[in-house]
Design an enzyme around this catalytic site. Sequence first.
Site, PDB file in Angstrom:
ATOM      1  CE1 TYR A 155      -4.266  -1.784   4.554  1.00  0.00           C
ATOM      2  CE2 TYR A 155      -3.579   0.502   3.862  1.00  0.00           C
ATOM      3  CZ  TYR A 155      -4.084  -1.103   3.526  1.00  0.00           C
ATOM      4  OH  TYR A 155      -3.929  -1.609   2.618  1.00  0.00           O
ATOM      5  CB  SER A 158      -1.191  -0.085   1.647  1.00  0.00           C
ATOM      6  OG  SER A 158      -1.283   0.511   1.192  1.00  0.00           O
TER       7      SER A 158
END
Length: 342
Positions: A152, A127
């Site tokens: 995350y 990501s």
Amino acid sequence: MKILVTGCAGFIGFHTAQRLLARGDEVIGLDNLNDYYEVSLKEARLAQLRWQASFRFHKLDLADRAGMAELFARERPQRVIHLAAQAGVRYSLQNPHAYVDSNLVGFMNVLEGCRQHGVEHLTYASSSSVYGLNSSMPFSVRQNVDHPISLYAASKKANELMAHSYSHLYRLPTTGLRFFTVYGPWGRPDMALFLFTRAILEGRPIDVFNNGDMQRDFTYIDDIVEGVVRTSDHVASANAQWHGATPDPSSSSAPYRLYNIGNHRPVPLLRLIELLEQALGRTAQKRLLPMQAGDVPSTYADIDALQQAVGFSPTTPIETGIPRFVAWYREHYGVSESFPKA
């Protein structure tokens, strides 16, 4: 080619599975159909895949160690495209354990399955959030990413480190793709474009964080899938020029690679809203708010490494992508184009 696609009922996984099936691959789909967002949307995506003879679906949680081991032993995929994960920066502030279970324990089970059964190549989702406190633009895979600002992001950075250890120890070819704000038809309901569209059509105000002073490298789903498939076909190799004295974070003496996959054209958030208003024929009511915890003001992908490796180059401008999303949303949710303007 027999390819395992995890997260096949998710946004990117669904489109990737469709592309692989269209070119004649056999696709083994895995998803746990969790309720992080509306399950009906995941089931609708899955229904588009189920009718195809070369697709088989397994409802399974990545964290189920025995179930994952059995799946790999039974199906023996040649390649794996790992797109399943607990997604969302903001949700990681509320439910951190979900990220450990899926993104760490689950990824460990994927790595072990690949190692035990001789998978040719593992391509997995990282990501853009791993860049964290980095402020040097555009973000490059050769930059240090040791300062994540959400769990995350930390879990995705951990995936890259775990993959490198398996590439080094077992010569398992692995490629991580750092996705930059993916949007398009069948998108995720927790993402800004989806949230804004739903709110505007329902006459509700939209939450605009950092008072709108944000920009994102919005990347259309078809461009993302093109990059994913090309990367999966381009098996990771060792970098013969790599040296531990001056280590390049994006490659290694092991068969390990990292790439950004983005549009390379950052767009101001207020421009996104303007284009969405045009596509919907309505004016948004904006509720200006401060920056959220775990969020960053800007993202911008340097995609030179991916272009050199697989010839990836995005082709869809946001002026084209947003109307396509709106058209899909209206069709999927049965929203008429003829409604009074606010």
